[in-house]
Design an enzyme around this catalytic site. Structure first.
Site, PDB file in Angstrom:
ATOM      1  CG  HIS A 188       5.116  -2.224  -0.170  1.00 57.67           C
ATOM      2  ND1 HIS A 188       4.437  -1.821   0.962  1.00 57.67           N
ATOM      3  CD2 HIS A 188       5.032  -1.181  -1.037  1.00 57.67           C
ATOM      4  CE1 HIS A 188       3.969  -0.589   0.778  1.00 57.67           C
ATOM      5  NE2 HIS A 188       4.332  -0.171  -0.437  1.00 57.67           N
TER       6      HIS A 188
ATOM      7  CG  HIS B  88       4.601   1.686  -5.278  1.00 54.45           C
ATOM      8  ND1 HIS B  88       3.230   1.725  -5.320  1.00 54.45           N
ATOM      9  CD2 HIS B  88       4.925   1.579  -3.960  1.00 54.45           C
ATOM     10  CE1 HIS B  88       2.743   1.663  -4.096  1.00 54.45           C
ATOM     11  NE2 HIS B  88       3.756   1.570  -3.244  1.00 54.45           N
TER      12      HIS B  88
ATOM     13  CG  HIS C 136      -0.211   1.362   0.149  1.00 49.54           C
ATOM     14  ND1 HIS C 136      -0.191   0.497  -0.904  1.00 49.54           N
ATOM     15  CD2 HIS C 136       1.015   1.962   0.151  1.00 49.54           C
ATOM     16  CE1 HIS C 136       0.987   0.560  -1.501  1.00 49.54           C
ATOM     17  NE2 HIS C 136       1.742   1.443  -0.886  1.00 49.54           N
TER      18      HIS C 136
ATOM     19  CD  GLU D  67       2.857   5.270   3.300  1.00 48.88           C
ATOM     20  OE1 GLU D  67       1.850   5.274   2.563  1.00 48.88           O
ATOM     21  OE2 GLU D  67       4.023   5.454   2.875  1.00 48.88           O
TER      22      GLU D  67
ATOM     23  CG  ASP E 163       6.885   2.238  -0.465  1.00 47.25           C
ATOM     24  OD1 ASP E 163       6.050   1.868  -1.293  1.00 47.25           O
ATOM     25  OD2 ASP E 163       6.635   3.097   0.409  1.00 47.25           O
ATOM     26  CG  ASP E 164       7.766   4.388  -4.005  1.00 47.76           C
ATOM     27  OD1 ASP E 164       7.191   4.106  -5.071  1.00 47.76           O
ATOM     28  OD2 ASP E 164       7.155   4.507  -2.919  1.00 47.76           O
TER      29      ASP E 164
HETATM   30  N1  ADE Z   1       2.665   5.167  -4.103  1.00 46.25           N
HETATM   31  C1  ADE Z   1       3.973   4.922  -4.205  1.00 46.25           C
HETATM   32  N2  ADE Z   1       4.510   4.798  -2.999  1.00 46.25           N
HETATM   33  C2  ADE Z   1       3.522   4.968  -2.099  1.00 46.25           C
HETATM   34  C3  ADE Z   1       3.444   4.954  -0.683  1.00 46.25           C
HETATM   35  N3  ADE Z   1       4.509   4.745   0.083  1.00 46.25           N
HETATM   36  N4  ADE Z   1       2.250   5.169  -0.108  1.00 46.25           N
HETATM   37  C4  ADE Z   1       1.169   5.392  -0.854  1.00 46.25           C
HETATM   38  N5  ADE Z   1       1.184   5.407  -2.186  1.00 46.25           N
HETATM   39  C5  ADE Z   1       2.348   5.196  -2.805  1.00 46.25           C
HETATM   40 ZN    ZN Z   2       3.821   1.618  -1.209  1.00 46.03          ZN
END
Ligand code: ADE
Ligand code: ZN
Length: 335
Positions: free
Chosen positions: A14, A16, A194, A197, A275-276
């Site tokens: 996971h 991005h 997703h 969340e 994630d990011d």
């Molecule tokens: N795009 C990038 N990170 C995300 C996240 N945590 N939830 C939804 N969209 C995303």
């Molecule tokens: Zn994500």
């Protein structure tokens, strides 16, 4: 424990790619593309990276991605991430990219996919790390827009393994994308999304029953519905959990309250992911390190999480068996 985590073979499921865009690289690419960004220093960027919720973050994340123009920009972004993977003993990664973030700005699908996939090919040769790409639809846009993206992707189908669904969850339920998922599955893409969340358990049910997803990104809110937990376990579907993201976006207030261990104890299959990472304060190993410390995870737990990362990846069964064996050997030597 830190060394145990550092050397643990693992996969990241996971991530991005636009969320791996580190401030220093953002400045460099903005400068060479002669694009103004609203920050002068890394400190200013760090100050701006304080979020109350997912939408707060998304606004800044899309702004950051807007300096990516040329194929080389996408290549550099992706290769930098893969170098970091290599340094963390990430052996395989499944990378999400958001084509619409770029095509909406007039950047062609071809530029995006060619830059990203060329970096993946080079990293496989030079760094011995494998990767698959997940094309994610932005759920705040229409299904018609997602169909456009699906059609743009077809000439590059051999480079893309799966589809995903990301961006603003609340108000954009999975059922909105029923038809485009059906078509994408017919084209051979594996459906992922997703769900849960920020959205309710009902969104996870829809992702399972209407979109036929094979893995749930995040999925935290499944814990509110006992029947849903049972169903996820029955279908043997994994959750790609992102501890530091959950803290940064206030999905969880404190890492000590993070439900990861509870999920494992309930029999859910979970993996640890970043994630990011450029926005949420840590790469995948930092996520392992901080969640281990907060929840007192054992080496056994860590090996289970790493095994899950391979076993719930999109790799072949043969690869999964090989990685499971190497994790057993790793544990035997380092326990
Ligand atoms: N795009 C990038 N990170 C995300 C996240 N945590 N939830 C939804 N969209 C995303
Ligand atoms: Zn994500």
């Amino acid at each position: 424990m830190k060394n145990f985590i550092k050397n643990l073979p693992k996969a990241e499921l996971h991530l991005h790619i636009e969320g791996s865009f580190e401030p220093a690289q953002m400045f460099e690419i903005a400068k060479r593309n002669k694009i103004e960004i609203p920050y002068k220093t890394v400190e200013e960027i760090e100050k701006a990276y304080k979020f109350d919720c997912l939408q707060d973050f998304l606004d800044i994340y899309y702004q950051g991605a807007s300096v990516l123009i040329y194929e080389q920009d996408f290549y550099d972004l992706t290769y930098s991430y893969l170098e970091k993977c290599s340094a963390q003993n990430v052996r395989h990664t499944e990378i999400m990219f958001d084509p619409q973030t770029h095509t909406e700005r007039g950047i062609s699908f071809e530029i995006v996919i060619n830059g990203i996939s060329r970096a993946c090919e080079d990293a496989e040769k030079n760094l011995n790390i494998s990767s698959y790409l997940i094309m994610s639809f932005l759920r705040h846009l229409s299904e018609e827009d997602a169909f456009k993206t699906l059609n743009q992707s077809l000439p590059f189908k051999d480079k893309i393994k799966a589809i995903g669904l990301d961006s603003s969850e609340i108000g954009n339920p999975p059922s909105k994308f029923k038809n485009v998922y059906k078509s994408a599955i017919e084209e051979g893409y594996i459906p992922l999304a997703h769900a849960g969340e920020e959205g309710p358990p009902a969104y996870i049910w829809e992702a399972l029953d209407i979109l036929s997803i094979k893995r749930i990104d995040h999925g935290n809110n499944c814990l509110q519905d006992e029947n849903l937990i049972k169903e996820i376990i029955k279908r043997d579907i994994a959750l790609t959990v992102c501890p530091l993201s959950n803290i940064a976006l206030q999905v969880v207030k404190d890492l000590k309250d993070h439900p990861l261990k509870k999920m494992m104890d309930l029999g859910l299959k979970v993996t640890v992911n970043s994630d990011d990472p450029a926005y949420f304060g840590g790469q995948v190993n930092q996520n392992y390190i901080e969640i281990q410390k907060a929840l007192g995870l054992s080496k056994d737990d860590l090996v289970i999480l790493a095994k899950n990362s391979f076993n719930y990846s999109l790799l072949s069964n043969k690869n999964k068996e090989e990685y499971t064996k190497s994790l057993d050997e790793y544990f035997e030597i380092n326990k």
